[in-house]
Structures are given as structure tokens and as C-alpha cells.
Design an enzyme around this catalytic site. Structure first.
Site, mmCIF file in Angstrom:
data_model
loop_
_atom_site.group_PDB
_atom_site.id
_atom_site.type_symbol
_atom_site.label_atom_id
_atom_site.label_comp_id
_atom_site.label_asym_id
_atom_site.label_seq_id
_atom_site.Cartn_x
_atom_site.Cartn_y
_atom_site.Cartn_z
ATOM 1 N N LYS A 13 -2.783 -3.556 -10.100
ATOM 2 C CA LYS A 13 -1.186 -4.068 -10.012
ATOM 3 C C LYS A 13 -0.875 -5.093 -9.857
ATOM 4 O O LYS A 13 -1.609 -6.462 -9.090
ATOM 5 C CB LYS A 13 -0.371 -3.584 -9.043
ATOM 6 C CG LYS A 13 0.028 -3.592 -8.226
ATOM 7 C CD LYS A 13 1.079 -2.892 -6.849
ATOM 8 C CE LYS A 13 1.298 -4.521 -6.423
ATOM 9 N NZ LYS A 13 1.802 -4.869 -4.955
ATOM 10 N N GLU A 42 9.698 -4.744 -10.276
ATOM 11 C CA GLU A 42 10.804 -4.521 -8.813
ATOM 12 C C GLU A 42 12.156 -5.111 -9.381
ATOM 13 O O GLU A 42 12.600 -6.613 -9.581
ATOM 14 C CB GLU A 42 9.898 -4.785 -7.588
ATOM 15 C CG GLU A 42 11.047 -4.728 -6.439
ATOM 16 C CD GLU A 42 10.676 -4.408 -5.039
ATOM 17 O OE1 GLU A 42 9.523 -5.070 -4.755
ATOM 18 O OE2 GLU A 42 11.268 -4.646 -4.321
ATOM 19 N N ASP A 51 -1.861 -3.625 0.355
ATOM 20 C CA ASP A 51 -2.187 -4.511 -0.696
ATOM 21 C C ASP A 51 -1.910 -6.239 0.158
ATOM 22 O O ASP A 51 -1.387 -6.560 -0.651
ATOM 23 C CB ASP A 51 -1.890 -4.413 -2.059
ATOM 24 C CG ASP A 51 -0.685 -3.874 -2.275
ATOM 25 O OD1 ASP A 51 -0.299 -4.863 -3.548
ATOM 26 O OD2 ASP A 51 -0.246 -3.677 -1.688
ATOM 27 N N TYR A 80 5.472 -10.762 -1.076
ATOM 28 C CA TYR A 80 4.529 -10.424 -1.057
ATOM 29 C C TYR A 80 4.499 -10.996 0.333
ATOM 30 O O TYR A 80 3.884 -12.864 -0.709
ATOM 31 C CB TYR A 80 3.269 -9.757 -1.348
ATOM 32 C CG TYR A 80 3.965 -9.023 -2.011
ATOM 33 C CD1 TYR A 80 3.830 -7.940 -3.365
ATOM 34 C CD2 TYR A 80 4.525 -7.960 -0.971
ATOM 35 C CE1 TYR A 80 3.811 -7.029 -3.342
ATOM 36 C CE2 TYR A 80 4.599 -6.836 -1.169
ATOM 37 C CZ TYR A 80 4.070 -5.944 -2.370
ATOM 38 O OH TYR A 80 4.146 -3.890 -2.568
ATOM 39 N N GLU A 91 4.397 -3.084 -12.221
ATOM 40 C CA GLU A 91 5.911 -3.400 -11.343
ATOM 41 C C GLU A 91 7.228 -3.881 -11.677
ATOM 42 O O GLU A 91 6.654 -5.761 -11.420
ATOM 43 C CB GLU A 91 4.849 -3.822 -9.545
ATOM 44 C CG GLU A 91 6.288 -3.489 -9.029
ATOM 45 C CD GLU A 91 5.981 -3.484 -7.698
ATOM 46 O OE1 GLU A 91 4.492 -3.689 -7.560
ATOM 47 O OE2 GLU A 91 5.906 -3.341 -6.677
ATOM 48 N N SER A 106 3.846 5.620 -4.601
ATOM 49 C CA SER A 106 3.239 4.148 -4.117
ATOM 50 C C SER A 106 3.937 3.330 -2.982
ATOM 51 O O SER A 106 4.557 2.087 -3.298
ATOM 52 C CB SER A 106 2.912 3.084 -5.232
ATOM 53 O OG SER A 106 2.593 1.910 -5.073
ATOM 54 N N LYS A 162 5.202 0.788 -11.682
ATOM 55 C CA LYS A 162 6.063 1.345 -10.180
ATOM 56 C C LYS A 162 6.957 0.670 -10.338
ATOM 57 O O LYS A 162 7.209 -0.804 -9.975
ATOM 58 C CB LYS A 162 4.836 0.441 -9.631
ATOM 59 C CG LYS A 162 5.335 0.890 -7.892
ATOM 60 C CD LYS A 162 4.170 0.202 -7.201
ATOM 61 C CE LYS A 162 4.257 -0.079 -5.899
ATOM 62 N NZ LYS A 162 3.505 -0.470 -4.621
#
Lengths: 450, 363
Positions: A234, A277, A121, A450, A275, A388, A317
Site C-alpha cells: 500500500k 486520498e 499499518d 500517518y 491510494e 480497507s 483505495k
């Protein structure tokens, strides 16, 4: 506004009721614009009234207007009312058992033994960074060609890949012969997923901390993605370890936005992958990474509880727990695995069906070995522990492909190799040494967004 | 980088972990004999026994001098302060009697509930003042674990955020202080069974309360592997017109726990509340047989549900001591089996079927 049925025990013939002060005890007085009933209330006995509860106090005051018509509003004076189901907190049903079952089934299918997720993604900007080192132009057609390569891999891929997360553009792209990517995946038995967040934005007043946006219109978007074949979603939040971070504000805000996202997804039949992170950037040691991860997860699951998220229909995640990338002290993979399990066992409720780790900046081989150890070591582990992976599944694929059609088959073979390796690691059976073109290369990108 | 000062050494962590695991060893659970002076008076009143210090001493002596085989199913006993320092007729401290049987002594350290102003009958629990010094002393004198009870009620608008937050917080402070002094804290956020709410409501409220509890423990850096949880079993309110089976209760309980209790917690020692002896055992058995992720031990910390038949058999009379101790062994064995999901049912005692419900129960 809550509609409730009440049993009303009328002690007196209504015709004899006088208008006057009503008793305080046992009184229930309604603000009733909306009492409709086909029953007649002129006689003594039990009557059920559909009423509308405006606020927290339930009041009954109804006025007899017409005894014969269907719309009867009556004054109840000196009447003892036996109220059903009033004296308890209310937890309105927001997911039917069928919805819960569907979410649960999808989540369990994603973390089936030996299987994990291909995170494909990358946003337009991020995929550009992947293309640059192999001199591939970041055009829409190249992005389409690359994902076509991934998804048209031999169907044995589905032995280890249960689901694929896609970016919006990719979700609606097709193969050269016009077959939608989602269909290609579904035909292989791979579940399509969709990234729904809209990237990180700064939190003013913090030391370079952020939250993630994307809640506007999210329900409608989710409904559309579900219609178009997605079964899970997600959303990535990011926290950093620095001198004074992550702050209370950042942990609270990110957990809250994750919980809102998760709640909306579930309303629309999508399993939310949550997620939070914790970036590996920094020189902190393993213990610090572990403690911060525990804190972040505690905030996350408190927020999910507060927003009534159905845990059995979610996945987590997280980052694996490792020391900062610039930490001078080195830790073994066993140390990392132990720290990871400790952090999870202290915060992730057993109701969560599975944990699908992100790979962060780890090399393909490190990610696989770390996942393997996490599964192999002892500890309380009531959830599936799988992958993942984005970079850690694709680095070799990209290296071999180099943008050239003639390399497609070889590139796809790399994907199968890494998928198999991680599938073994997800059940603690990876023997190591499955060679890949980029196996040992660190894939660390500082301050990765991202 | 953020700072997490070490507040428990590895030795301290290991000791706490070892004690917690010993308490929830397979087939074993806790005898909650920590009734305060006022509360034990209520138990004595029902059998016509005067509430004197000597009678209280006599009664606990009866419990603790039961046959050594009781230790096969009783891993620990919670004591009230007075009892903790009492002795048998021949001058042996109770704590020593228990230790010689291989039973771990625990101490109730809270000082009862106090009202929360501005709430609809909600409360918090006091007892934090000088708790550290008290714990250190109890540890010296033979205690290895402690207990602190908080109470939440299901009403039209309760439990409130305030009550859940406050009780979660005070439990976390207590737990943190205990661990600093080598005592395993048993964390008890009891949701009372008073009311006519259904099973689903009880489950959702229990989930909420547990979420607040474990968030507070996380915020206060409590070492979860060295704690135990003492929750209510999830059951409908005492006055709920709808009846549920033990299987339904067991399932609802496991769901609530799986959503709220991290796997790092070694064990869950259920309170019996107002349930009869037999119901408590049946429900515990059903919990152990219910499907679902259950990474913690699931056992008992029973007060009334271990002692009702004992008291009835004893009647305050010396000649009944042996018979009363027999009752304790019977219930202990039954619950030991239930803690492994192997209870076959029907082990009846003199009071096994009687409801032991006391409205708005406080110690």
C-alpha cells in the site's frame, strides 16, 4: 538493448561480394559488435542472425571475418533483407502470464465477496495518537501487544477480513510465543500486506500540497517483503481541496509516483493498492468533492496506463465522496453513495477488480452505512466495492482494550463485530445497529497524516 | 474551493443520456451512411455507378425507405451534410423518413484529416471552427447525435505521444461543443488495421489511444453518460502473417476496452474498418460472448459492413431496389443478433465474405 532475430535472404554468394556503396532501398545496416552465429554465410539462402539494436534505426552492416569459425561478421552488400517484426511499436513483455495470473489471484482474493482489509499499518507516530486517548504508552512492546491482540482474534475473523496491511515494524514482530505475525495471519487464511511508502513531503511552490516519497530501493524492499510473506502493498498519496487546490502539479505528481510504485510492486509479485486520498478537510460541498475526486482519479489512471501497470493486478483505495467536514450543508448517505459511484464509474476502468474504500474521519457506524449504501444503490459497478478500514475497524477495539490484558477477549469481540458489519456492507446487506463501543464517534483528525 | 461551473443543466444531461441509451438499446446499432462525396464515389465506382448528386440521393433513398422492420435493429443513421438535407423523390426530407420509422438521425461534423507536420504520416482532424453554430443548426433540423473521426496508425514509431494527445484533445473539444448543443457525440479514435503487427500490439496500441482519449474527455469535462465510443475492434494488422480467430479478437477487444473505457460510458459502437460483412458480424458476436467485465453495450456502427451487399445487389438500377433493401435487412438483423451475442452465423449476402479493406482509409 533489444535482441531480434532476423531472416536474412542472401542473394549472392558472399565470396563474390564486393566492398562498396550499398543500396539505400531495402537496406538494413547494423552496428554490429554483437552478431554471433554458428551458421556459415558463404552460401546463398536464409540465415538467421542475432543482432543488437542500438537505437531506433535498425541497420545491418556485417563484415566477413572468418568463414569457418563461430564468430562470423559479414558485410552484406546489395542484399535484400526481409526483416521480421520491425514495423510496429514495441511493448516488451514485463510481466509473464504466470506473474499476471498470480497478481490477479491475489487481488481477487482480497476483494472476495463479503471480505475486506484491516488497515493496521499506523506508523509509530500515528499509533501513538491512537494510544494517547486510552492512556497507553507508545512503546514497542505495547505496539506489539496491540497488534498481537488484533491478529490472534478468533479465526472466524477471516470470514470478513481477507487481508491486513502492516507497517514495517509490525511486519517483523511476533506473538509472545515467538510466532511471526505474518504466520499467524497466513494460518488463518488472511493475506499479509505491507505499507511501503515513506510519508508525505511538501511540494515547493504549492499551497501546502505534497507528494509521497519511498521509491528509492523500493524494488529490493518489495522483493524482501515478498520473500517474508507479503502479497500486497500500500502507498498513500494525499490531495487537499482548498481554494486553488488540488493543482495540476499535485495531481500529476502524485499520480505519477503512484504509478511508479505500482509498477515496481508488480515486478516483485506484490499487488499494489493505489491510494490517492482526497482529504475531507474543508467546507466544500458534495458536488465539489465529487468533481475533484473524478479529476484525481482521471490523473491516476492515465498515469497507470502510461506506466503500463497491469490493472487486473491492482486495487484502488479511494476516499468515499462526501462533503467537507466543515460544510454547512448536510447531505444524506444516499447522496454520498450516489456521488461516489458516479465518480468511480467515470474514471475507474472495469479491469480493476476491486475498490477498497478508506474510512477517513468517519465514525465506525457511518463508514459501514456508507459502504452499505454504495453497494446497495444502482449504477454501473463492475468492480467489487469493499473496505480497507483503519480507524473504522479499530476505534471500539482500542476503547475496550485500554491497554489491559484482561480486556483482550472483549476487545477482540469488538473487532469481530465491526468486521462482520463491514462484511455485510460490502455486499449491500448491512441492516444497521450492530452496536459497538465507539460506533457513533467521529474519528476525524484534521490534516490527517500517518 | 475549486470551481466547477455548471455547464450542462440536469435537463440537458437527461436528454443526452436518453439519446445515447436509445442508440445502444439491446439488439440495435447504427448504420453509418455518412460517406463523403469522394468516398461514396469509390463505392459507386465498383458497381459502375456515376457519382452524381442524384445518384447519391437515389442510393440513400434506397437505404432509408427500406421496410419499417429495419428499425428493429437500426437505432440510428449517421449522415453526411449533403445527405442530411436531401429528400425522397416525393419531397420528404430523409430526416423525417427516418424519424417516422423511429430511427434517430446523426450527422458527421468533422472536416476530414489533415497532416501533423513533423510526424511520420500522422494526422489530426479539423472541423472545430464554428462547430457550435453548426451543431445548433443540425439539432434544429432534426439531428440528435454527431460523429467525428480521428485516425491513428501503427507504424515503426507511431502512434506518437503527439498524435495520441492531439487527437484525444480534438475529440474532447468536439464532444464538449456537441453536448452544449444537445447532440450526443460519438467519439471515434480509430486505430487503422494497416500493417503487419500482431494482435497483441494492436491491443496495446488501442489501450494507449483509449487512455489518451478518456483523459482528454475528463480534462474537458465531457459528460460521459451522454457520449458513445466508436473504436476499432482489436485485430492484427491486415498483412500480419499470423491468423487469429474471432474468439481471440473478441477477447483482446474486451481486455483493451475494460482497461480504457470507464463504466459510465453507456455504449460502444464498433466500426467495421476493412472487415468483410461476415467477419464484422462474427467478431461483434465474439466480443459480446467474450469473458470479462463489460458494463457498456457492445454494438455496431457499420458502414461498409452493412452496405457492401446492398450496393452489389443494387448496381444502380431501379429494378434492383427491393432486392438491395432485402440485403440491408439481412445484415441489420445479423448484426442485431451479434450485438446480443446470439448470432448463429451463415447469414450470407452477396458480398458477405469479401474483404472491404482500403489501404490507409480516409473518408
Amino acid at each position: 538493448m533489444l535482441r531480434q532475430s532476423l531472416e536474412v535472404v542472401c542473394k549472392e554468394d558472399f565470396r563474390k561480394i564486393k566492398i562498396g556503396k550499398h543500396q539505400r532501398s531495402n537496406e538494413c545496416v547494423f552496428d554490429c559488435d554483437v552478431t554471433r552465429s554458428a551458421c556459415s554465410y558463404t552460401t546463398e539462402g536464409h540465415h538467421t542472425i542475432q543482432i543488437c539494436e542500438h537505437k531506433t534505426a535498425i541497420k545491418v552492416r556485417a563484415k566477413v571475418v572468418s568463414r569457418n569459425s563461430c564468430l562470423i561478421i559479414c558485410i552484406l552488400l546489395n542484399v535484400k533483407l526481409r526483416i521480421a517484426r520491425v514495423n510496429m511499436p514495441v511493448f516488451p513483455q514485463y510481466l509473464t502470464p504466470k506473474q499476471e495470473e498470480e497478481l490477479r489471484n491475489i487481488a481477487n482474493a482480497i476483494v472476495a465477496p463479503g471480505k475486506g482489509i484491516l488497515a493496521a499499518d499506523e506508523s509509530t507516530g500515528s499509533i501513538g495518537k491512537r494510544f494517547a486517548p486510552i492512556n497507553v504508552e507508545n512503546s514497542e512492546e505495547n505496539r506489539r501487544r496491540y497488534r498481537d491482540l488484533l491478529f490472534s482474534t478468533d479465526k472466524s475473523l477471516a470470514e470478513n477480513i481477507s487481508g491486513v496491511i502492516m507497517f514495517h515494524e509490525t511486519f517483523y514482530q511476533k506473538t509472545k510465543d515467538g510466532t511471526p505475525f505474518t504466520k499467524v495471519l497466513q494460518d488463518k487464511g488472511i493475506i499479509p500486506g505491507i505499507k511501503v511508502d515513506k510519508g508525505v513531503v511538501p511540494l515547493a511552490g504549492t499551497e501546502d500540497e505534497c507528494t509521497t516519497q519511498g521509491l528509492d530501493g523500493l524494488s529490493e524492499r518489495c522483493a524482501q517483503y515478498k520473500k517474508d510473506g507479503a502479497q500486497f502493498a500500500k502507498w498513500r498519496c494525499v490531495l487537499k481541496i482548498q481554494q486553488y487546490t488540488p493543482s495540476y502539479q499535485a495531481m500529476l505528481e502524485n499520480a505519477n509516483v503512484l504509478a511508479r510504485y505500482a509498477s515496481i510492486c508488480q515486478q516483485n509479485g506484490l499487488v499494489p493498492i493505489v491510494e490517492p486520498e482526497v482529504l475531507p478537510d474543508g467546507e466544500h460541498d458534495l458536488e465539489t468533492a465529487q468533481k475533484v475526486t473524478e479529476q484525481v482519479l482521471a490523473f491516476t489512471y492515465k498515469a497507470l496506463a502510461d506506466h503500463h501497470v497491469y490493472l487486473e493486478g491492482t486495487l484502488l483505495k479511494p476516499n468515499m465522496v462526501t462533503a467537507g467536514m466543515s460544510c454547512t450543508k448536510k447531505f444524506s448517505k444516499e447522496d454520498n453513495a450516489r456521488a461516489t459511484i458516479l465518480a468511480l464509474s467515470r474514471t475507474v476502468p472495469p479491469a480493476v477488480p476491486g475498490v477498497t474504500f478508506l474510512s477517513g474521519g468517519q465514525s465506525e457506524e457511518d463508514a459501514t452505512q456508507n459502504l452499505n449504501l454504495i453497494n446497495a444503490i444502482k449504477g454501473p459497478k463492475p468492480w467489487a466495492l469493499t473496505f480497507s478500514f483503519g480507524r473504522a475497524l479499530q476505534a471500539s477495539v482500542l476503547k475496550v482494550w485500554e491497554g489491559k490484558d484482561e480486556n483482550v477477549a472483549k476487545a477482540q469481540a469488538e473487532l469481530i463485530t465491526r468486521a462482520k458489519a463491514n462484511g455485510l456492507a460490502a455486499v449491500g446487506k448491512y441492516q444497521g445497529g450492530l452496536d459497538s463501543a465507539a460506533g457513533g464517534q467521529s474519528l476525524f483528525v484534521a490534516q490527517h497524516a500517518y | 474551493m475549486p470551481s466547477f461551473p455548471q455547464y450542462l443543466t440536469s435537463e440537458q444531461e437527461n436528454e443526452l443520456r436518453r439519446i445515447a441509451n436509445a442508440i445502444v438499446a439491446p439488439g440495435k446499432g447504427i448504420l453509418a451512411a455518412d460517406e463523403s462525396t469522394g468516398t461514396i464515389g469509390k463505392r459507386f465506382a465498383s458497381i459502375g455507378v456515376e457519382n452524381t448528386e442524384e445518384n447519391r440521393r437515389c442510393y440513400r433513398e434506397l437505404l432509408f425507405t427500406a421496410d419499417a422492420s429495419v428499425a428493429e435493429n437500426i437505432s440510428g443513421v449517421i449522415l453526411f451534410h449533403e445527405t442530411f438535407y436531401q429528400k425522397t423523390k416525393d419531397g420528404t426530407p430523409f430526416v423525417k423518413i427516418l424519424k417516422d420509422k423511429g430511427i434517430i438521425s446523426g450527422i458527421k461534423v468533422d472536416k476530414g484529416v489533415v497532416p501533423l507536420a513533423g510526424t511520420d504520416g500522422e494526422s489530426t482532424t479539423q472541423g472545430l471552427d464554428s462547430l457550435s453554430e453548426r451543431c445548433a443548426q443540425y439539432k434544429k433540423d432534426g439531428a440528435d447525435f454527431a460523429k467525428w473521426r480521428c485516425v491513428l496508425k501503427i507504424g515503426a514509431h507511431t502512434p506518437t505521444y503527439q498524435a495520441m494527445f492531439e487527437n484525444g484533445n480534438v475529440l474532447a473539444r468536439y464532444a464538449s461543443i456537441c453536448q452544449q448543443n444537445g447532440l450526443v457525440p460519438i467519439v471515434e479514435p480509430e486505430v487503422l488495421c494497416d500493417g503487419d503487427h500482431d494482435l497483441e500490439t494492436a491491443q496495446k496500441v488501442t489501450e494507449q489511444v483509449l487512455a489518451f482519449t478518456y483523459k482528454a474527455l475528463a480534462d474537458h469535462h465531457v459528460f460521459l453518460e451522454g457520449t458513445l465510443l466508436k473504436p476499432n475492434m482489436v485485430t492484427a494488422g491486415q498483412s500480419c502473417p499470423k491468423k487469429y480467430t474471432a474468439e481471440q479478437n473478441g477477447k483482446a477487444t474486451v481486455v483493451a476496452l475494460s482497461r480504457g473505457v470507464p463504466a459510465a460510458v453507456p455504449g460502444i459502437t464498433f466500426l467495421s474498418g476493412g472487415q468483410s460483412e461476415e467477419d464484422s458480424t462474427l467478431n461483434l458476436n465474439a466480443i459480446n460472448n467474450a469473458p470479462g467485465p463489460k458494463p457498456w453495450a457492445l454494438t455496431f456502427s457499420f458502414g461498409r459492413a452493412l452496405q457492401a451487399s446492398v450496393l452489389k445487389a443494387w448496381q444502380g438500377k431501379k429494378e434492383n431496389v427491393k432486392a438491395a433493401q432485402e440485403q440491408l435487412l439481412v445484415r441489420a438483423k445479423a448484426n442485431g443478433l451479434a450485438a446480443m451475442g446470439k448470432f448463429q452465423g451463415g447469414q450470407s449476402g452477396k458480398a458477405s465474405g469479401e474483404s472491404l479493406f482500403v489501404a490507409n482509409h480516409s473518408y
